[in-house]
Design a protein around this motif. Structure first.
Motif, short mmCIF file in Angstrom:
data_model
loop_
_atom_site.label_atom_id
_atom_site.label_comp_id
_atom_site.label_asym_id
_atom_site.label_seq_id
_atom_site.Cartn_x
_atom_site.Cartn_y
_atom_site.Cartn_z
N SER A 166 2.52 -6.25 -8.35
CA SER A 166 1.88 -5.82 -9.60
C SER A 166 0.50 -5.24 -9.36
O SER A 166 0.11 -4.25 -10.00
CB SER A 166 1.78 -7.01 -10.57
OG SER A 166 3.05 -7.49 -10.92
N LEU A 167 -0.28 -5.85 -8.46
CA LEU A 167 -1.66 -5.43 -8.24
C LEU A 167 -1.84 -4.54 -7.02
O LEU A 167 -2.97 -4.16 -6.69
CB LEU A 167 -2.56 -6.67 -8.12
CG LEU A 167 -2.53 -7.64 -9.31
CD1 LEU A 167 -3.53 -8.75 -9.12
CD2 LEU A 167 -2.78 -6.92 -10.62
N GLY A 168 -0.75 -4.22 -6.33
CA GLY A 168 -0.84 -3.30 -5.20
C GLY A 168 -1.42 -3.91 -3.94
O GLY A 168 -1.95 -3.18 -3.09
N TRP A 169 -1.32 -5.23 -3.78
CA TRP A 169 -1.84 -5.88 -2.58
C TRP A 169 -0.85 -5.71 -1.43
O TRP A 169 0.37 -5.77 -1.62
CB TRP A 169 -2.06 -7.37 -2.82
CG TRP A 169 -3.15 -7.66 -3.82
CD1 TRP A 169 -4.09 -6.80 -4.29
CD2 TRP A 169 -3.37 -8.91 -4.47
NE1 TRP A 169 -4.91 -7.44 -5.19
CE2 TRP A 169 -4.49 -8.74 -5.32
CE3 TRP A 169 -2.76 -10.15 -4.43
CZ2 TRP A 169 -4.98 -9.76 -6.12
CZ3 TRP A 169 -3.25 -11.18 -5.22
CH2 TRP A 169 -4.36 -10.98 -6.05
N LYS A 170 -1.38 -5.55 -0.21
CA LYS A 170 -0.56 -5.42 0.98
C LYS A 170 -1.14 -6.28 2.10
O LYS A 170 -2.31 -6.68 2.04
CB LYS A 170 -0.48 -3.96 1.44
CG LYS A 170 0.18 -3.02 0.43
CD LYS A 170 0.18 -1.59 0.94
CE LYS A 170 0.93 -0.68 -0.02
NZ LYS A 170 0.32 -0.66 -1.37
N LEU A 171 -0.31 -6.57 3.08
CA LEU A 171 -0.79 -7.32 4.24
C LEU A 171 -1.99 -6.62 4.87
O LEU A 171 -1.99 -5.40 5.04
CB LEU A 171 0.32 -7.45 5.29
CG LEU A 171 1.38 -8.54 5.08
CD1 LEU A 171 2.42 -8.46 6.18
CD2 LEU A 171 0.75 -9.92 5.03
N GLY A 172 -3.00 -7.40 5.19
CA GLY A 172 -4.20 -6.84 5.81
C GLY A 172 -5.27 -6.46 4.82
O GLY A 172 -6.44 -6.26 5.23
N ASP A 173 -4.94 -6.32 3.53
CA ASP A 173 -5.97 -6.01 2.53
C ASP A 173 -7.01 -7.12 2.51
O ASP A 173 -6.67 -8.31 2.60
CB ASP A 173 -5.35 -5.86 1.15
CG ASP A 173 -4.64 -4.53 0.95
OD1 ASP A 173 -4.79 -3.66 1.83
OD2 ASP A 173 -3.94 -4.36 -0.06
N ARG A 174 -8.26 -6.71 2.35
CA ARG A 174 -9.35 -7.68 2.24
C ARG A 174 -9.76 -7.78 0.78
O ARG A 174 -10.24 -6.80 0.19
CB ARG A 174 -10.53 -7.26 3.12
CG ARG A 174 -10.18 -7.23 4.62
CD ARG A 174 -11.36 -6.83 5.48
NE ARG A 174 -12.46 -7.79 5.38
CZ ARG A 174 -12.54 -8.92 6.07
NH1 ARG A 174 -11.56 -9.25 6.92
NH2 ARG A 174 -13.56 -9.74 5.94
N LEU A 175 -9.53 -8.95 0.20
CA LEU A 175 -9.81 -9.17 -1.22
C LEU A 175 -11.13 -9.90 -1.39
O LEU A 175 -11.45 -10.82 -0.63
CB LEU A 175 -8.69 -9.99 -1.87
CG LEU A 175 -7.25 -9.46 -1.71
CD1 LEU A 175 -6.28 -10.33 -2.48
CD2 LEU A 175 -7.15 -8.01 -2.14
N SER A 176 -11.88 -9.49 -2.42
CA SER A 176 -13.16 -10.13 -2.74
C SER A 176 -12.98 -10.98 -3.98
O SER A 176 -12.42 -10.52 -4.98
CB SER A 176 -14.24 -9.07 -2.97
OG SER A 176 -14.42 -8.27 -1.82
N TRP A 177 -13.49 -12.20 -3.93
CA TRP A 177 -13.36 -13.15 -5.04
C TRP A 177 -14.74 -13.72 -5.37
O TRP A 177 -15.54 -13.96 -4.48
CB TRP A 177 -12.41 -14.29 -4.67
CG TRP A 177 -11.02 -13.83 -4.43
CD1 TRP A 177 -10.50 -13.35 -3.26
CD2 TRP A 177 -9.97 -13.77 -5.39
NE1 TRP A 177 -9.19 -13.01 -3.43
CE2 TRP A 177 -8.83 -13.26 -4.73
CE3 TRP A 177 -9.87 -14.12 -6.73
CZ2 TRP A 177 -7.62 -13.07 -5.37
CZ3 TRP A 177 -8.66 -13.93 -7.38
CH2 TRP A 177 -7.55 -13.41 -6.71
N GLN A 178 -14.93 -13.94 -6.67
CA GLN A 178 -16.18 -14.53 -7.14
C GLN A 178 -15.88 -15.92 -7.69
O GLN A 178 -15.08 -16.07 -8.62
CB GLN A 178 -16.82 -13.66 -8.22
CG GLN A 178 -18.24 -14.05 -8.58
CD GLN A 178 -18.85 -13.08 -9.57
OE1 GLN A 178 -18.54 -13.11 -10.75
NE2 GLN A 178 -19.72 -12.22 -9.07
#
Length: 826
Positions: free
Chosen positions: A603-615
């Motif tokens: 749904s959100l277009g995430w893939k292996l290796g993507d670096r996600l930022s969280w607050q």
């Protein structure tokens, strides 16, 4: 001219020429207007009661407390203000415990509309001047019955003990969400701190309300809109109660498309009935040509006759639709939150438009043949009108039906998908039915005389019989789908759940309570469950690019705008299956890594290796995705969209969640758990699922009612197809009797033909319902489908029941006339 076409209309009506066509128009218009009238009433109610449904002129919602700057701006602009806070928790009275939807309100709530309360259950209610006073609560009827509480009794909520001051009967702005599945408990906002329920990890909904001069409210809305942060939204009079409006639009689209099935079948009936009318009136119109009638005069005659018939039939359909919408409203009465006004005339106009489209698209092409009939037919009856324009006329009718489907769907993509589905089903059913008729005709040689002749007739009239089977099978498919197939899906889903699947969730467990809670389980003889940490975090960036929420569609946008429930652990749970990537390695545990759920990654277009930022709690962390997991959400285990390694979240504000199975005999344990830990919330999923199933049952009953129009239209197609071949059947019966056949033999031959039609239609309906059920189970719910074999018995039986009336009518028409009279007309 007017008296002549009226006389023709009355004559043809008395002769029964136009009754089937009129009934088809009535069914088609009624099926569409019944849905339209009901949706129009709900839409009017939402517009009329927008102030009351909001409880204000403007409502500001957030998943966190509002910035004081917003409150100051409301006061500066001279607007009235109120606020409320909503959450779920456990309410207790003695040994009774009940999940409650808690709403804490300020004294000024609501700014628009009125609260209504009663002094006792089943007592007359009255308007309340203000909300609950400090130290007291109001409970709705369900809460009062669940706890056995009346006015004057005390209820425990968290660490607070509050007295029941009234029974809440009306809350104007109550929405539709998970929080409102549970019974309502309303309290004073000042009492919330004393409960101790607002803790780390608590999911709280905060609302600010504003009301005042329309211009001042609009100016404040314009000021606030560009300043909204993530997790904040506005509701004004223009978009009041979006959850109800969205649900209404989805339901109207779905039920409206089911109503369109009746329209499609009615179109076939109109075409068949008009073709029969045309064939039976060729001689009469040829005689009028001999007396000097022009083509356009003949066109005006049948246009006036069918126009008048269409106007009367559409009016009757609108009346039937108006009455049917009351039935729909009654079937879903438990879901309505407002009193419904009378509908407007717009759905009636739409019904008339559909009736006109059916007449122009499917009655006009065969009627145009009447004006082209040559005068020579009077002496040479084999001469007929040219038929070159028929194909073009029906093509226009098919295009009009496609346009109606797209219009009813509300969007081109959905409409084209439904149109393609209709077309595909029609083609498959037609090919199978035609093939079955041909095979039966060839296999009839070894049967007795009656069956041999009846089955041979199927092959001789294969095209007409295919239309009959097609119409009846589509109507029966709809009925089987909403009875047997629906029950099969529910039974399969229930069977998929293990007997010991978790049926209780415990949330809002604080860190210092974790060990003592597990000890309580052990002391009570209940197996200690897995307890998982839960941290609230907001997704803010991907691969260094800041998140743009406007790039997502509605569902994905709602996901990214709210806070996620994150968890952390060294190893992934055993019930999680990795479909891509790897489990956490030692390097991942040291440097930080993420594992995400497959569906949300898509749904959100995430893939292996993507670096996600969280607050999280004002701090930001960045970590790569090292695995994608497939979850079985139906397992009722605790699942998370995103799981991090402990090094990323171990120091963040944390609460805990768990799920466990509780047998019916152990049900009091949940009450003792709530009493021992007042701040935790124990959610009984079995009770919630039962209530949701009750809501679904109401909707399904409404859909089943609308599908009755489709079944009626299918029977009309069957009957009109019978009438279209009635003259041929009468002639065949006359020839058979002239050659020495007994009435019983003629009747047996026709009975054999109709029995075969009913069995084929019922078998196709059973196959269609099974195929759709399989597709829903495997593609939508993703579990193996176990079909109910009784559908293969009930489908053909229903097919036989539907053709029984036609068998009687066909035999009566074929045997009622003396053979000599029939043979003289050949």
């Amino acid at each position: 001219m007017v008296p002549l076409f009226l006389k023709m209309l009355l004559r043809d009506w008395r002769a029964g020429e136009l009754r089937v066509l009129a009934l088809a128009l009535v069914v088609a218009v009624a099926s569409v207007t019944s849905v339209g009238f009901f949706a129009d009433r709900v839409r009017q109610a939402l517009t009329r009661d927008a102030h009351q449904l909001l409880g204000a002129d403007l409502v500001m919602s957030a998943d966190h407390p509002w910035n004081p700057e917003v409150r100051s701006e409301i006061a500066r602009r001279g607007l009235a203000t109120a606020e409320n806070t909503s959450f779920i928790s456990m309410a207790r009275r003695g040994e009774q415990v009940q999940l409650a939807s808690v709403k804490a309100v300020s004294p000024a709530y609501p700014l628009r509309g009125k609260l209504r309360v009663a002094p006792a259950l089943n007592a007359p209610d009255a308007e309340a001047r203000a909300g609950p006073a400090p130290g007291s609560v109001w409970v709705d009827e369900r809460m009062a019955l669940a706890l056995g509480a009346g006015v004057g009794d005390a209820i425990e909520l968290g660490d607070a003990r509050l007295g029941v001051a009234a029974i809440l009967t009306l809350e104007p702005d109550r929405g539709v969400s998970f929080f409102n599945i549970a019974p309502r408990l309303m309290m004073n906002l000042a009492d919330v701190p004393a409960t101790g329920l607002v803790q780390t990890g608590s999911r709280i909904h905060y609302a600010l309300l504003a009301a005042g001069d329309p211009e001042a409210v609009s100016a404040f809305e314009r000021w606030l809109a560009p300043r909204l942060a993530r997790g904040e939204s506005l509701q004004s009079l223009s978009n009041a109660r979006p959850e109800i409006r969205a649900a209404l639009e989805r339901a109207q689209k779905f039920i409206g498309l089911t109503a369109m099935l009746a329209v499609v079948l009615a179109a076939v009936t109109v075409s068949l009935a008009t073709q029969r009318y045309t064939q039976r009136h060729l001689d009469g119109y040829a005689v009028m040509r001999c007396f000097g009638a022009t083509q356009w005069r003949l066109f005006a005659l049948f246009a006036g006759e069918f126009g008048g018939l269409g106007a009367l039939a559409c009016a009757a359909g609108c009346v039937a639709g108006y009455l049917a919408q009351w039935v729909i409203a009654r079937l879903v009465a438990g879901l309505l939150v407002v009193a419904l006004p009378q509908p407007s005339l717009l759905p009636a106009l739409q019904g008339y438009a559909i009736g006109i489209v059916l007449l122009l698209g499917f009655a006009l092409p065969p009627l145009l043949q009447l004006k082209d009939v040559p005068a020579l037919r009077v002496i040479r009856r084999e001469v007929g009108p040219p038929r070159e324009s028929m194909l073009l006329g029906y093509a226009a009718g098919a295009v009009s039906i496609g346009a109606l489907l797209v219009w009813q769907a509300g969007e081109a993509r959905l409409g084209l998908i439904v149109l393609g589905g209709f077309a595909g089903a029609l083609v498959v059913f037609s090919v199978v039915a035609f093939g079955a008729l041909v095979l039966l005709g060839r296999a009839s040689r070894g049967a007795n005389l009656a069956w041999r002749y009846g089955l041979a007739s199927l092959a001789r009239r294969a095209r007409t019989n295919t239309v009959q089977i097609l119409a009846l099978s589509l109507g029966l498919t709809a009925i089987l789908l909403l009875t047997f197939t629906r029950e099969d899906l529910l039974a399969t889903w229930r069977a998929k759940l293990p007997a010991d699947a978790p049926n209780r969730f415990v949330v809002n467990i604080q860190p210092e309570q974790r060990e003592s809670l597990l000890g309580f389980f052990s002391a009570e003889g209940v197996g200690a469950p897995e307890v998982y940490p839960m941290v609230r975090g907001r997704y803010v960036a991907r691969n260094g690019a800041a998140l743009d929420v406007d790039q997502f569609e509605d569902r994905s946008r709602r996901l990214v705008e709210r806070e996620f429930n994150l968890s952390y652990m060294d190893a992934l749970p055993q019930h999680n299956h990795i479909v891509a990537g790897r489990r956490f390695s030692a390097e991942d545990l040291a440097q930080g890594a993420l594992s995400v759920e497959e569906g949300i990654a898509q749904s959100l277009g995430w893939k292996l290796g993507d670096r996600l930022s969280w607050q999280v709690a004002g701090q930001t962390f960045i970590a790569p995705i090292v695995s994608i997991r497939k979850l079985d959400w139906d397992s009722m285990h605790v699942n998370f969209f995103v799981i991090a390694t402990p090094s990323l979240l171990a120091n963040a504000p944390t609460s805990y969640i768990t799920s466990f199975h509780l047998d019916a005999a152990q049900a009091p344990f949940a009450n003792r758990l709530s009493q021992r830990f007042p701040n935790v919330t124990v959610i009984d999923m079995s009770a919630i699922m039962s209530q949701l199933q009750g809501v679904m049952e109401q909707v399904i009953r409404a859909v089943q009612f609308v599908f009755l129009f489709a079944l009626g239209a299918g029977v009309l197609v069957l009957y009109s197809a019978l009438l279209s071949t009635q003259d041929e059947r009468v002639q065949e019966a006359a020839v058979m009797r002239a050659l020495g056949a007994l009435r019983a033999q003629v009747l047996a031959a026709q009975r054999a033909e109709f029995i075969a039609l009913g069995l084929i239609a019922g078998a196709l309906a059973a196959a269609g319902a099974t195929a759709i059920g399989y597709a829903i189970a495997t593609l939508v719910f993703q579990f193996p489908y176990h079909a109910n074999h009784w559908v293969w018995v009930v489908g053909p039986a229903l097919g036989l029941a539907c053709v029984a009336v036609n068998t009687y009518a066909g035999a009566r028409a074929a045997l009622s006339r003396p053979p000599l009279l029939t043979l003289r007309e050949i």
